[in-house]
Design a protein around this motif. Structure first.
Motif, PDB file in Angstrom:
ATOM      1  N   GLY A  32     -43.864 -72.634  35.838  1.00 19.49           N
ATOM      2  CA  GLY A  32     -44.440 -72.722  34.508  1.00 19.49           C
ATOM      3  C   GLY A  32     -44.574 -71.336  33.882  1.00 19.49           C
ATOM      4  N   ILE A  33     -44.194 -71.232  32.621  1.00 17.96           N
ATOM      5  CA  ILE A  33     -44.326 -69.945  31.935  1.00 17.96           C
ATOM      6  C   ILE A  33     -45.793 -69.566  31.826  1.00 17.96           C
ATOM      7  CG2 ILE A  33     -43.955 -68.760  29.727  1.00 17.96           C
ATOM      8  CD1 ILE A  33     -41.226 -70.190  29.598  1.00 17.96           C
ATOM      9  N   VAL A  34     -46.682 -70.561  31.732  1.00 23.04           N
ATOM     10  CA  VAL A  34     -48.110 -70.257  31.699  1.00 23.04           C
ATOM     11  C   VAL A  34     -48.515 -69.520  32.981  1.00 23.04           C
ATOM     12  CG1 VAL A  34     -48.886 -72.486  32.641  1.00 23.04           C
ATOM     13  CG2 VAL A  34     -50.396 -71.165  31.145  1.00 23.04           C
ATOM     14  N   ASP A  35     -47.937 -69.911  34.117  1.00 25.06           N
ATOM     15  CA  ASP A  35     -48.262 -69.258  35.391  1.00 25.06           C
ATOM     16  C   ASP A  35     -47.642 -67.864  35.479  1.00 25.06           C
ATOM     17  OD1 ASP A  35     -49.749 -71.491  36.323  1.00 25.06           O
ATOM     18  OD2 ASP A  35     -47.866 -72.495  36.827  1.00 25.06           O
ATOM     19  N   ILE A  36     -46.477 -67.689  34.864  1.00 24.69           N
ATOM     20  CA  ILE A  36     -45.856 -66.362  34.808  1.00 24.69           C
ATOM     21  C   ILE A  36     -46.761 -65.432  34.013  1.00 24.69           C
ATOM     22  CG2 ILE A  36     -43.852 -65.048  33.961  1.00 24.69           C
ATOM     23  CD1 ILE A  36     -43.272 -66.942  36.373  1.00 24.69           C
ATOM     24  N   ARG A  37     -47.246 -65.911  32.881  1.00 26.19           N
ATOM     25  CA  ARG A  37     -48.123 -65.075  32.049  1.00 26.19           C
ATOM     26  C   ARG A  37     -49.413 -64.723  32.780  1.00 26.19           C
ATOM     27  NH1 ARG A  37     -46.028 -64.278  27.074  1.00 26.19           N
ATOM     28  NH2 ARG A  37     -44.722 -65.904  26.144  1.00 26.19           N
ATOM     29  N   LYS A  38     -49.943 -65.656  33.564  1.00 28.90           N
ATOM     30  CA  LYS A  38     -51.151 -65.366  34.348  1.00 28.90           C
ATOM     31  C   LYS A  38     -50.868 -64.284  35.389  1.00 28.90           C
ATOM     32  CE  LYS A  38     -53.275 -69.900  33.825  1.00 28.90           C
ATOM     33  NZ  LYS A  38     -53.618 -71.172  34.493  1.00 28.90           N
ATOM     34  N   ALA A  39     -49.691 -64.365  36.014  1.00 31.22           N
ATOM     35  CA  ALA A  39     -49.324 -63.369  37.024  1.00 31.22           C
ATOM     36  C   ALA A  39     -49.103 -61.990  36.407  1.00 31.22           C
ATOM     37  CB  ALA A  39     -48.073 -63.814  37.777  1.00 31.22           C
ATOM     38  N   LEU A  40     -48.751 -61.944  35.135  1.00 30.26           N
ATOM     39  CA  LEU A  40     -48.515 -60.690  34.423  1.00 30.26           C
ATOM     40  C   LEU A  40     -49.566 -60.502  33.328  1.00 30.26           C
ATOM     41  CD1 LEU A  40     -45.616 -61.423  35.696  1.00 30.26           C
ATOM     42  CD2 LEU A  40     -44.758 -59.883  33.971  1.00 30.26           C
ATOM     43  N   ALA A  41     -50.799 -60.818  33.658  1.00 31.34           N
ATOM     44  CA  ALA A  41     -51.885 -60.774  32.675  1.00 31.34           C
ATOM     45  C   ALA A  41     -52.067 -59.393  32.052  1.00 31.34           C
ATOM     46  CB  ALA A  41     -53.189 -61.245  33.318  1.00 31.34           C
ATOM     47  N   ASP A  42     -51.656 -58.350  32.761  1.00 33.86           N
ATOM     48  CA  ASP A  42     -51.808 -56.987  32.252  1.00 33.86           C
ATOM     49  C   ASP A  42     -50.681 -56.577  31.302  1.00 33.86           C
ATOM     50  OD1 ASP A  42     -50.168 -57.128  34.635  1.00 33.86           O
ATOM     51  OD2 ASP A  42     -50.076 -54.946  34.540  1.00 33.86           O
ATOM     52  N   VAL A  43     -49.683 -57.442  31.122  1.00 36.46           N
ATOM     53  CA  VAL A  43     -48.532 -57.137  30.257  1.00 36.46           C
ATOM     54  C   VAL A  43     -48.737 -57.847  28.923  1.00 36.46           C
ATOM     55  CG1 VAL A  43     -46.021 -57.271  30.010  1.00 36.46           C
ATOM     56  CG2 VAL A  43     -47.042 -56.877  32.265  1.00 36.46           C
ATOM     57  N   ASP A  44     -48.446 -57.160  27.841  1.00 32.96           N
ATOM     58  CA  ASP A  44     -48.579 -57.705  26.500  1.00 32.96           C
ATOM     59  C   ASP A  44     -47.812 -59.027  26.359  1.00 32.96           C
ATOM     60  OD1 ASP A  44     -49.261 -57.303  23.549  1.00 32.96           O
ATOM     61  OD2 ASP A  44     -47.055 -57.453  23.489  1.00 32.96           O
ATOM     62  N   HIS A  45     -48.430 -60.003  25.721  1.00 25.70           N
ATOM     63  CA  HIS A  45     -47.853 -61.337  25.515  1.00 25.70           C
ATOM     64  C   HIS A  45     -46.466 -61.244  24.873  1.00 25.70           C
ATOM     65  CE1 HIS A  45     -47.316 -65.309  23.619  1.00 25.70           C
ATOM     66  NE2 HIS A  45     -48.133 -65.762  24.554  1.00 25.70           N
ATOM     67  N   ASP A  46     -46.336 -60.431  23.825  1.00 22.65           N
ATOM     68  CA  ASP A  46     -45.053 -60.303  23.132  1.00 22.65           C
ATOM     69  C   ASP A  46     -43.992 -59.645  24.007  1.00 22.65           C
ATOM     70  OD1 ASP A  46     -46.129 -61.509  20.896  1.00 22.65           O
ATOM     71  OD2 ASP A  46     -46.534 -59.626  19.858  1.00 22.65           O
ATOM     72  N   GLU A  47     -44.395 -58.729  24.874  1.00 22.24           N
ATOM     73  CA  GLU A  47     -43.454 -58.086  25.798  1.00 22.24           C
ATOM     74  C   GLU A  47     -42.906 -59.113  26.792  1.00 22.24           C
ATOM     75  OE1 GLU A  47     -41.452 -55.163  28.350  1.00 22.24           O
ATOM     76  OE2 GLU A  47     -41.833 -55.376  26.223  1.00 22.24           O
ATOM     77  N   VAL A  48     -43.775 -59.953  27.352  1.00 18.50           N
ATOM     78  CA  VAL A  48     -43.323 -60.990  28.288  1.00 18.50           C
ATOM     79  C   VAL A  48     -42.383 -61.953  27.564  1.00 18.50           C
ATOM     80  CG1 VAL A  48     -44.044 -62.928  29.746  1.00 18.50           C
ATOM     81  CG2 VAL A  48     -45.350 -60.786  29.774  1.00 18.50           C
ATOM     82  N   THR A  49     -42.734 -62.333  26.341  1.00 19.88           N
ATOM     83  CA  THR A  49     -41.875 -63.228  25.559  1.00 19.88           C
ATOM     84  C   THR A  49     -40.501 -62.613  25.345  1.00 19.88           C
ATOM     85  OG1 THR A  49     -43.766 -64.217  24.425  1.00 19.88           O
ATOM     86  CG2 THR A  49     -41.618 -64.398  23.329  1.00 19.88           C
ATOM     87  N   ARG A  50     -40.470 -61.371  24.904  1.00 15.03           N
ATOM     88  CA  ARG A  50     -39.200 -60.687  24.643  1.00 15.03           C
ATOM     89  C   ARG A  50     -38.347 -60.619  25.904  1.00 15.03           C
ATOM     90  NH1 ARG A  50     -36.967 -56.261  25.760  1.00 15.03           N
ATOM     91  NH2 ARG A  50     -38.800 -55.285  26.638  1.00 15.03           N
ATOM     92  N   VAL A  51     -38.950 -60.259  27.024  1.00 12.94           N
ATOM     93  CA  VAL A  51     -38.205 -60.120  28.279  1.00 12.94           C
ATOM     94  C   VAL A  51     -37.695 -61.490  28.745  1.00 12.94           C
ATOM     95  CG1 VAL A  51     -38.363 -59.459  30.707  1.00 12.94           C
ATOM     96  CG2 VAL A  51     -39.327 -57.973  28.944  1.00 12.94           C
TER      97      VAL A  51
END
Length: 147
Positions: A32-51
């Protein structure tokens, strides 16, 4: 999250790949992308989206997909989703293993009976394996399974 001196920083893509590997280690091929975002909580939301978008756009082994059961989605799933392709929200990511290009050569050099199970499987899955070789690999795998 600060990085200790002397330790190289990992790229966002590397961290996403690690998170997907951890999340799919228990058998599911999708994370789940929600779980990816939780694992990378210190990374900007837009940066994770772009990558994530760049990874899916530039690598045929990386797939983003919408959740089939829309009723199961929570607000956090909607918030974490990545818009990709025709503008549909994507909630899941899968990363296919990179094919082992050398496996076919190792199988041919060793012979089907003496090749390792891992090489046989990697050669079977590789897109350049000729049909006749594929058939011989499957026959060897079946023979081994019956032993």
């Amino acid at each position: 999250m600060p990085v200790p001196d002397g330790e190289p920083t990992r790229s966002t893509e590397d961290r996403i790949r690690e998170a997907v590997a951890e999340l799919t280690a228990r058998g599911s091929s999708w994370a789940g992308i929600v779980d990816i975002r939780k694992a990378l909580a210190d990374v900007d939301h837009d940066e994770v989206t772009r990558v994530l978008q760049d990874m899916a756009r530039n690598n045929p082994n990386i797939h983003l997909a919408p959740e089939a059961n829309r009723k199961a989605l929570r607000q956090e799933d909607h918030d974490a989703a990545v818009t990709f392709g025709a503008g549909e929200q994507q909630h899941l990511i899968a990363i296919e293993p990179i094919p082992d290009a050398g496996a076919l050569g190792r199988v041919q050099a060793a012979g089907f009976a003496d090749a390792t199970d891992a090489d046989l499987e990697a050669a079977r899955l590789h897109h350049d394996t000729p049909s006749s070789t594929y058939d011989q690999i499957r026959a060897e795998q079946k023979r081994r399974a019956q032993q």
